[in-house]
Design an enzyme around this catalytic site. Structure first.
Site, PDB file in Angstrom:
ATOM      1  N   ARG A 232      76.109 230.283  22.136  1.00  6.89           N
ATOM      2  CA  ARG A 232      76.587 231.536  22.740  1.00  6.89           C
ATOM      3  C   ARG A 232      78.098 231.421  22.891  1.00  6.89           C
ATOM      4  O   ARG A 232      78.645 230.312  22.967  1.00  6.89           O
ATOM      5  CB  ARG A 232      75.943 231.764  24.104  1.00  6.89           C
ATOM      6  CG  ARG A 232      74.412 231.848  24.081  1.00  6.89           C
ATOM      7  CD  ARG A 232      73.871 232.021  25.484  1.00  6.89           C
ATOM      8  NE  ARG A 232      72.408 232.155  25.498  1.00  6.89           N
ATOM      9  CZ  ARG A 232      71.565 231.143  25.648  1.00  6.89           C
ATOM     10  NH1 ARG A 232      72.023 229.904  25.827  1.00  6.89           N
ATOM     11  NH2 ARG A 232      70.253 231.349  25.643  1.00  6.89           N
ATOM     12  N   LYS A 257      72.734 229.240  29.567  1.00  5.18           N
ATOM     13  CA  LYS A 257      72.046 230.338  30.238  1.00  5.18           C
ATOM     14  C   LYS A 257      70.848 229.807  31.021  1.00  5.18           C
ATOM     15  O   LYS A 257      70.059 229.011  30.500  1.00  5.18           O
ATOM     16  CB  LYS A 257      71.581 231.376  29.203  1.00  5.18           C
ATOM     17  CG  LYS A 257      71.099 232.670  29.819  1.00  5.18           C
ATOM     18  CD  LYS A 257      70.815 233.701  28.745  1.00  5.18           C
ATOM     19  CE  LYS A 257      70.400 235.039  29.351  1.00  5.18           C
ATOM     20  NZ  LYS A 257      70.132 236.048  28.308  1.00  5.18           N
ATOM     21  N   HIS A 321      77.682 236.742  18.724  1.00  5.23           N
ATOM     22  CA  HIS A 321      76.247 236.479  18.877  1.00  5.23           C
ATOM     23  C   HIS A 321      75.501 236.688  17.561  1.00  5.23           C
ATOM     24  O   HIS A 321      74.412 236.132  17.375  1.00  5.23           O
ATOM     25  CB  HIS A 321      75.666 237.389  19.959  1.00  5.23           C
ATOM     26  CG  HIS A 321      74.559 236.749  20.744  1.00  5.23           C
ATOM     27  ND1 HIS A 321      74.781 235.744  21.665  1.00  5.23           N
ATOM     28  CD2 HIS A 321      73.214 236.952  20.737  1.00  5.23           C
ATOM     29  CE1 HIS A 321      73.639 235.373  22.192  1.00  5.23           C
ATOM     30  NE2 HIS A 321      72.667 236.088  21.640  1.00  5.23           N
ATOM     31  N   ARG A 324      74.929 233.435  15.998  1.00  6.04           N
ATOM     32  CA  ARG A 324      73.800 232.716  16.613  1.00  6.04           C
ATOM     33  C   ARG A 324      72.475 233.246  16.058  1.00  6.04           C
ATOM     34  O   ARG A 324      71.568 232.461  15.738  1.00  6.04           O
ATOM     35  CB  ARG A 324      73.875 232.885  18.125  1.00  6.04           C
ATOM     36  CG  ARG A 324      72.705 232.296  18.918  1.00  6.04           C
ATOM     37  CD  ARG A 324      72.996 232.452  20.413  1.00  6.04           C
ATOM     38  NE  ARG A 324      71.813 232.373  21.232  1.00  6.04           N
ATOM     39  CZ  ARG A 324      71.313 231.248  21.740  1.00  6.04           C
ATOM     40  NH1 ARG A 324      71.887 230.092  21.466  1.00  6.04           N
ATOM     41  NH2 ARG A 324      70.243 231.264  22.512  1.00  6.04           N
ATOM     42  N   HIS A 347      66.076 228.667  24.593  1.00  3.31           N
ATOM     43  CA  HIS A 347      65.256 229.764  25.101  1.00  3.31           C
ATOM     44  C   HIS A 347      64.207 229.235  26.073  1.00  3.31           C
ATOM     45  O   HIS A 347      63.564 228.215  25.807  1.00  3.31           O
ATOM     46  CB  HIS A 347      64.547 230.488  23.947  1.00  3.31           C
ATOM     47  CG  HIS A 347      65.455 231.355  23.134  1.00  3.31           C
ATOM     48  ND1 HIS A 347      65.124 231.825  21.882  1.00  3.31           N
ATOM     49  CD2 HIS A 347      66.690 231.850  23.403  1.00  3.31           C
ATOM     50  CE1 HIS A 347      66.111 232.566  21.413  1.00  3.31           C
ATOM     51  NE2 HIS A 347      67.070 232.588  22.311  1.00  3.31           N
ATOM     52  N   TYR A 356      62.839 236.364  15.806  1.00  2.15           N
ATOM     53  CA  TYR A 356      63.419 236.003  14.507  1.00  2.15           C
ATOM     54  C   TYR A 356      62.385 235.996  13.386  1.00  2.15           C
ATOM     55  O   TYR A 356      62.744 236.015  12.217  1.00  2.15           O
ATOM     56  CB  TYR A 356      64.120 234.641  14.603  1.00  2.15           C
ATOM     57  CG  TYR A 356      65.277 234.679  15.569  1.00  2.15           C
ATOM     58  CD1 TYR A 356      66.413 235.426  15.287  1.00  2.15           C
ATOM     59  CD2 TYR A 356      65.218 234.016  16.792  1.00  2.15           C
ATOM     60  CE1 TYR A 356      67.469 235.501  16.191  1.00  2.15           C
ATOM     61  CE2 TYR A 356      66.270 234.079  17.696  1.00  2.15           C
ATOM     62  CZ  TYR A 356      67.378 234.824  17.390  1.00  2.15           C
ATOM     63  OH  TYR A 356      68.419 234.903  18.285  1.00  2.15           O
TER      64      TYR A 356
END
Length: 391
Positions: A232, A257, A321, A324, A347, A356
């Site tokens: 990120r 995150k 992003h 990414r 994640h 994805y």
């Protein structure tokens, strides 16, 4: 120029194009315009009739520093995001009573005490402030479900707030109810179904084109890190020298995150690039630094990425992003297990990584279109004479 004669630049935070922005209002001034465009890469919104920049940590403090002696920087919160020029010149502020302002100040401290990120704190605060202003003359302890619904119908729907902003508003109201003790039955608050957007993905060739046309060594290193490690933008900006382990070809992301640390594989081709970068720039502290070795600006990254995409003649809307997203999609297309990709991206839920699978083309390309099948069968019949013999 005397302080009291300086022009005023007022700012407010609000959602715009799915992210929190800092909107800037001022009477036309070439000096102010030049600074916000060159330093903060400000853009002009015709819809809001104002300049805006991306909200970031310490952005207001930086704004005040850059405009020192040029303008007075002050906060102004306006009703439903609409601000008239006369409001700026007269120095008017949001129509909220002193008592309710104190409540909002305490609400902010409450959210900070729960250790929410500053971005989340400001988003929740601004969303609740809109409701408080709308019902400013009533005792906030008397807020109930119909009052919240009325605000949604009269403000959110007409002004076409996004579904994601609506969801954030419901989450903010739950926090406010917990903090202040309103009469809102939070179990009855309607939460719209989350909007699911498919991410924009670059091809491998497009990524290489972007890196090739990026001549500046620092810029190329940043873009290569974003793509090769799937980082990120905040994670790149927070990298320190100590986070890079060249020998083990690893990079540690600290406080990503959700305040999670994780290890990421460092690409072999990144080793000579990083060595060249470190030898040239000799970073001390932050790996990627700005002026006076301070943290690099996210606005700068977005700006030079746009220029690189233009040079590479890429028409897609590309953000940091996007690199990414491309990293994750290309890993999936290469046959890497989804569980490993989830770990590399940091994640919390596998469902987040599953998006994805909708954009990876490896398995999709193995599916034949009915049109291709029909034309192939037709061609076979014509070569064998079967098609013509039936005419």
């Amino acid at each position: 120029m005397e302080f009291d004669k300086l022009p005023t630049l007022s700012y407010e935070r609000k959602m715009h194009r799915a992210s929190l922005k800092l909107f800037l209002y001022f009477e036309y001034n070439p000096d102010i315009k030049k600074i916000i465009k060159e330093t903060f890469y400000a853009k002009y919104s015709k819809t809001h009739r104002a300049w805006y920049i991306l909200e970031a940590s310490e952005i207001v403090k930086t704004l005040q520093t850059k405009l020192k002696g040029v303008a007075i920087v002050s906060e102004v919160i306006t009703k439903r995001g609409v601000l008239k020029k006369s409001s700026v010149t007269k120095g008017k502020i949001k129509n909220i009573s002193a008592e309710n302002r104190l409540v909002l100040k305490q609400f902010r401290e409450y959210l900070q005490g729960k250790r929410y990120s500053e971005s989340t704190v400001m988003t929740y605060l601004m969303l609740v402030a809109g409701l408080v202003e709308y019902h400013n003359k009533m005792d906030l302890t008397r807020l109930d479900l119909p009052k919240v619904q009325e605000y949604v119908e009269k403000v959110f729907a007409p002004y076409k707030y996004s579904i994601n902003t609506h969801r954030q508003f419901i989450s903010a109201m739950k926090q406010f109810h917990e903090f202040y003790g309103t009469q809102i039955d939070t179990t009855q608050l309607f939460m719209p179904k989350k909007t699911r957007y498919l991410p924009t993905v670059l091809s491998k060739e497009e990524v290489l084109d972007i890196l090739t046309v990026t001549a500046n060594l620092k810029h190329r290193t940043i873009l290569a890190l974003l793509y090769s490690c799937g980082l990120r933008i905040s994670e790149v900006l927070n990298l320190h020298i100590r986070d890079i382990d060249i020998d083990r070809r690893q990079l540690v992301v600290r406080g990503g995150k959700g305040r999670k640390d994780r290890y990421v594989i460092l690409a072999e081709t990144m080793v000579p690039l990083l060595s060249n970068y470190k030898m040239t720039y000799q970073p001390n502290g932050y790996l990627i630094y700005g002026r006076n070795f301070s943290q690099y600006s996210p606005e700068s990254i977005r700006a030079f990425l746009r220029k690189s995409c233009k040079k590479a003649k890429i028409k897609k809307r590309v953000t940091p992003h996007t690199l990414r997203h491309s990293y994750a999609t290309h890993l999936l297309e290469s046959g890497i297990d989804l569980r490993y990709i989830q770990e590399l991206l940091g994640h919390a839920k596998p469902e987040t990584t599953m998006i994805y699978t909708h954009v990876a083309k490896k398995d999709l390309l193995s599916i034949k279109s009915p049109l291709d099948i029909a034309l192939k069968e037709l061609a076979t019949k014509m070569r064998g004479g079967g098609f013509l013999s039936n005419q």
